[in-house]
Design a protein around this motif. Sequence first.
Motif, PDB file in Angstrom:
ATOM      1  N   GLY B  66       0.774  -1.232   0.000  1.00 59.01           N
ATOM      2  CA  GLY B  66       0.000   0.000   0.000  1.00 59.01           C
ATOM      3  C   GLY B  66       0.802   1.276   0.000  1.00 59.01           C
ATOM      4  N   GLU B  67       1.825   1.405   0.880  1.00 56.63           N
ATOM      5  CA  GLU B  67       2.509   2.691   0.947  1.00 56.63           C
ATOM      6  C   GLU B  67       3.739   2.705   0.046  1.00 56.63           C
ATOM      7  OE1 GLU B  67       2.664   4.006   5.375  1.00 56.63           O
ATOM      8  OE2 GLU B  67       2.083   1.906   5.233  1.00 56.63           O
ATOM      9  N   PRO B  68       3.913   3.749  -0.749  1.00 54.96           N
ATOM     10  CA  PRO B  68       5.107   3.820  -1.588  1.00 54.96           C
ATOM     11  C   PRO B  68       6.360   3.918  -0.715  1.00 54.96           C
ATOM     12  CG  PRO B  68       3.838   5.862  -1.713  1.00 54.96           C
ATOM     13  CD  PRO B  68       3.020   4.895  -0.925  1.00 54.96           C
ATOM     14  N   ILE B  69       7.462   3.321  -1.177  1.00 56.55           N
ATOM     15  CA  ILE B  69       8.658   3.350  -0.343  1.00 56.55           C
ATOM     16  C   ILE B  69       9.248   4.752  -0.298  1.00 56.55           C
ATOM     17  CG2 ILE B  69       9.354   0.937  -0.533  1.00 56.55           C
ATOM     18  CD1 ILE B  69      11.361   1.772  -2.665  1.00 56.55           C
ATOM     19  N   THR B  70       9.792   5.088   0.857  1.00 47.92           N
ATOM     20  CA  THR B  70      10.491   6.358   1.015  1.00 47.92           C
ATOM     21  C   THR B  70      11.949   6.039   1.313  1.00 47.92           C
ATOM     22  OG1 THR B  70      10.243   6.483   3.403  1.00 47.92           O
ATOM     23  CG2 THR B  70       8.409   7.316   2.070  1.00 47.92           C
ATOM     24  N   ARG B  71      12.753   7.088   1.433  1.00 47.21           N
ATOM     25  CA  ARG B  71      14.177   6.882   1.699  1.00 47.21           C
ATOM     26  C   ARG B  71      14.419   6.327   3.106  1.00 47.21           C
ATOM     27  NH1 ARG B  71      13.979   6.815  -2.453  1.00 47.21           N
ATOM     28  NH2 ARG B  71      14.603   4.767  -1.839  1.00 47.21           N
ATOM     29  N   ARG B  72      13.394   6.371   3.950  1.00 41.86           N
ATOM     30  CA  ARG B  72      13.586   5.820   5.297  1.00 41.86           C
ATOM     31  C   ARG B  72      13.324   4.320   5.328  1.00 41.86           C
ATOM     32  NH1 ARG B  72      11.324   9.956   9.840  1.00 41.86           N
ATOM     33  NH2 ARG B  72      11.876  11.873   8.771  1.00 41.86           N
ATOM     34  N   ASP B  73      12.772   3.784   4.225  1.00 42.37           N
ATOM     35  CA  ASP B  73      12.391   2.374   4.237  1.00 42.37           C
ATOM     36  C   ASP B  73      13.498   1.463   3.740  1.00 42.37           C
ATOM     37  OD1 ASP B  73       9.830   3.067   5.109  1.00 42.37           O
ATOM     38  OD2 ASP B  73       9.216   3.531   3.057  1.00 42.37           O
ATOM     39  N   VAL B  74      14.406   2.001   2.930  1.00 44.19           N
ATOM     40  CA  VAL B  74      15.468   1.158   2.385  1.00 44.19           C
ATOM     41  C   VAL B  74      16.828   1.805   2.614  1.00 44.19           C
ATOM     42  CG1 VAL B  74      14.042   0.076   0.605  1.00 44.19           C
ATOM     43  CG2 VAL B  74      15.215   2.205   0.107  1.00 44.19           C
ATOM     44  N   ALA B  75      17.798   0.961   2.941  1.00 40.93           N
ATOM     45  CA  ALA B  75      19.187   1.417   3.028  1.00 40.93           C
ATOM     46  C   ALA B  75      19.970   0.671   1.957  1.00 40.93           C
ATOM     47  CB  ALA B  75      19.766   1.117   4.404  1.00 40.93           C
ATOM     48  N   TYR B  76      20.970   1.338   1.402  1.00 40.55           N
ATOM     49  CA  TYR B  76      21.603   0.822   0.193  1.00 40.55           C
ATOM     50  C   TYR B  76      23.117   0.746   0.377  1.00 40.55           C
ATOM     51  CZ  TYR B  76      23.248   1.302  -4.718  1.00 40.55           C
ATOM     52  OH  TYR B  76      23.890   1.172  -5.916  1.00 40.55           O
ATOM     53  N   VAL B  77      23.686  -0.386   0.020  1.00 39.42           N
ATOM     54  CA  VAL B  77      25.142  -0.538   0.044  1.00 39.42           C
ATOM     55  C   VAL B  77      25.619  -0.735  -1.386  1.00 39.42           C
ATOM     56  CG1 VAL B  77      27.081  -1.945   0.839  1.00 39.42           C
ATOM     57  CG2 VAL B  77      25.125  -1.565   2.344  1.00 39.42           C
ATOM     58  N   PRO B  78      26.321   0.254  -1.952  1.00 32.92           N
ATOM     59  CA  PRO B  78      26.733   0.151  -3.351  1.00 32.92           C
ATOM     60  C   PRO B  78      27.884  -0.817  -3.559  1.00 32.92           C
ATOM     61  CG  PRO B  78      27.393   2.259  -2.430  1.00 32.92           C
ATOM     62  CD  PRO B  78      26.725   1.506  -1.334  1.00 32.92           C
ATOM     63  N   PRO B 154      14.024  -0.848   7.406  1.00 32.01           N
ATOM     64  CA  PRO B 154      13.719  -2.273   7.530  1.00 32.01           C
ATOM     65  C   PRO B 154      14.261  -3.125   6.376  1.00 32.01           C
ATOM     66  CG  PRO B 154      11.749  -1.035   6.948  1.00 32.01           C
ATOM     67  CD  PRO B 154      12.813  -0.027   7.227  1.00 32.01           C
ATOM     68  N   VAL B 155      14.564  -2.490   5.241  1.00 30.18           N
ATOM     69  CA  VAL B 155      15.034  -3.249   4.075  1.00 30.18           C
ATOM     70  C   VAL B 155      16.450  -2.811   3.716  1.00 30.18           C
ATOM     71  CG1 VAL B 155      14.639  -3.807   1.649  1.00 30.18           C
ATOM     72  CG2 VAL B 155      12.677  -3.474   3.195  1.00 30.18           C
ATOM     73  N   LEU B 156      17.325  -3.787   3.534  1.00 26.28           N
ATOM     74  CA  LEU B 156      18.718  -3.521   3.183  1.00 26.28           C
ATOM     75  C   LEU B 156      18.936  -3.949   1.729  1.00 26.28           C
ATOM     76  CD1 LEU B 156      21.176  -2.494   4.740  1.00 26.28           C
ATOM     77  CD2 LEU B 156      21.674  -4.857   5.395  1.00 26.28           C
ATOM     78  N   LEU B 157      19.382  -3.030   0.885  1.00 28.95           N
ATOM     79  CA  LEU B 157      19.665  -3.345  -0.512  1.00 28.95           C
ATOM     80  C   LEU B 157      21.174  -3.415  -0.689  1.00 28.95           C
ATOM     81  CD1 LEU B 157      17.293  -0.700  -2.194  1.00 28.95           C
ATOM     82  CD2 LEU B 157      16.742  -3.090  -1.647  1.00 28.95           C
ATOM     83  N   LEU B 158      21.669  -4.513  -1.210  1.00 26.94           N
ATOM     84  CA  LEU B 158      23.108  -4.658  -1.398  1.00 26.94           C
ATOM     85  C   LEU B 158      23.392  -4.915  -2.868  1.00 26.94           C
ATOM     86  CD1 LEU B 158      23.660  -7.284   1.466  1.00 26.94           C
ATOM     87  CD2 LEU B 158      23.996  -4.830   1.671  1.00 26.94           C
ATOM     88  N   ASP B 159      24.272  -4.108  -3.455  1.00 26.98           N
ATOM     89  CA  ASP B 159      24.610  -4.289  -4.858  1.00 26.98           C
ATOM     90  C   ASP B 159      25.986  -4.940  -4.967  1.00 26.98           C
ATOM     91  OD1 ASP B 159      24.787  -4.262  -7.540  1.00 26.98           O
ATOM     92  OD2 ASP B 159      24.772  -2.084  -7.790  1.00 26.98           O
ATOM     93  N   GLU B 160      26.003  -6.242  -5.090  1.00 30.29           N
ATOM     94  CA  GLU B 160      27.256  -6.999  -5.150  1.00 30.29           C
ATOM     95  C   GLU B 160      28.269  -6.431  -4.163  1.00 30.29           C
ATOM     96  OE1 GLU B 160      28.653  -7.799  -9.031  1.00 30.29           O
ATOM     97  OE2 GLU B 160      26.654  -8.157  -9.836  1.00 30.29           O
ATOM     98  N   PRO B 161      27.937  -6.472  -2.891  1.00 31.31           N
ATOM     99  CA  PRO B 161      28.721  -5.727  -1.904  1.00 31.31           C
ATOM    100  C   PRO B 161      30.122  -6.278  -1.704  1.00 31.31           C
ATOM    101  CG  PRO B 161      27.156  -7.161  -0.807  1.00 31.31           C
ATOM    102  CD  PRO B 161      26.877  -7.274  -2.273  1.00 31.31           C
TER     103      PRO B 161
END
Lengths: 364, 256
Positions: B66-78, B154-161
């Motif tokens: 239901g709710e669109p993701i915001t920058r507080r919902d995902v953290a990103y490791v390039p 709550p969500v961690l995104l990892l790009d080939e870390p």
Amino acid sequence: MASSASAAAAEPESAADLAVGRAFRLPAAALAIGVAAVAAVAVFSATQGAAGLPAGGVLSAILDRVPMLGVESTLSERQESILFEIRMPRMVLGMLVGGSLAMAGAAYQGVFRNPLADPYLLGVSAGAGFGAVLALGFDLDVGWGPFDAVSAAAFVGALVAVSLSAAIARGPGSSPATLLLAGVAMAALFSASQTFALQRLSDTRAREVLSWLFGQLNTSGWEQVWVLGPYFVVCGLLLVLHRRHLDVMRVGDAEAASLGLDPARARLVIIIAASVLTAAAVSVSGLIAFVGLVVPHIVRLLVGSSYRAIVPLSALFGAAFLGFVDVGARTLLSPAELPVGVITALVGAPFFAFILWRGKAVAA
Amino acid sequence: MNAVALRCRDVTVRFGERIAVDAVSVDVAPGEWLGLIGPNGAGKSSLLGALAGIHDYDGVAQRGVGEPITRRDVAYVPQLPVAPEGMTVAEYVLLGRTAHLGWFDRESRADRAIVASVLARLRLDEFAARALTELSGGEQQRVTVARALVQDAPVLLLDEPTSALDLGHQNAVLELVDRLRREEDLTVVAAMHDLSTASRFADRLALIHHGRLVALGSPAEVLRADVLSEIYATPLVIERLGGEIVVLPAPRRRDG
């Protein structure tokens, strides 16, 4: 996470906590040095000149003007008018210009992630110069309020050049580098136009333009201070409020966006504030080179690479630096006067070469 | 599937004419580790970039339902984080609080406390005042994980870390992420280069090819020799080693 966070707050001596605190606060020692430098330069500047004024007399004259202190000035009426109508306005103007250029320089270096960026980037100086040449050469009557025609035309020229650079760089695929290159193109265009216009002027007029281009802090009372002051306060405040964003932008646009910053918006606000501040400084002082390049680097050597400290401290150290150099401009060849821009270039260029040679300059 | 931590519906990423991610739909459960696999240029990084707020996208990406993701919902490791010259570890990790601050805000005491506690938990306290560029690749990647962690998402995104790390450090960083996932109840979506490693850590794998999701399921379901050999355009074999799936290139014939 909340429980472990409060546990960490209860023991402030941990190495991590200390380092985080340091990342957060303005370094007290550097701040104290900056304030002391400004104060020392102010006293030095007030007492030096053709008419020697005693430091104690200067202090008493200033305190005399503070109501309810009951301090009597020990200066004569003539000495007082030299102090308040000639020396102080010029000293304050020099400090404002120095603080403006240094802060704008620090901001540009952060926004472009380039340690060699300076306030005259983006064609600011060439645009201002072209405006000044037009105003002087063609007797343009474009002055308003406290701006004379040259200042007004320089201010407009600087803003036109920056706006053109920004407009070019708004095309598809723009990046900080695009804007820098657009600035180089604008600088070339306006320099060529300036040279062309300069050629059409009489010798006297041309000399007048050239001395303006070298940068001078000639004042007539407090007028110029009131012109630059509001820009310094408003733009300076904007830059100081954006110093945290400059640190975020150091990791590049992609990572900054993922961290929650809108880098395009931050860059736009910072560039506008720095450019308007530069244009205002140029309009009252002409072109004073190297202040915006050298001062942020000195600050960086003192306090490290975080813009949280660099932006506000650059204002202090820039004020002290240009205030000091201007005393030299006034007194070295007295009664003749050296263009202050010549001294900053003579001091700044070797210093900058030294920094580059040491390889410390890459930490923007 | 019941609970959803992250929902993608027809997420499409375009770079000019090129379609990098083509209508990918996937639900990720809370606490799940979803591995994104596929050959170079398949669209794994672009999908993560869209979710991380780096690329514009069409379609829907929601936190839960239901709710669109915001920058507080995902953290990103390039994949290759930028390490600014002269920036200290503490300053760098503090950047992770950005999404929690208003435009003119400064970090509060609470923000600083979170940073200090994360540094302590990842045993990075001793590095806190050091310049990021003085650290080794493995230490730097741990610091980047710390920055992602203070984002408190709550969500961690990892790009080939771990693609720039040696085997030992690769494993250490992935084990750290897995430990944090369990301790903090994080959901992990990670693009992973090495298929065997992906099968060891991920609960499910999403196989992406030419921007499209072509297979989604448990490692055993997705890692099939015939499908992978075709997509990677090279013969691959699947082996079992102590109960784990290992993907290897088919043995070479050595003549002479």
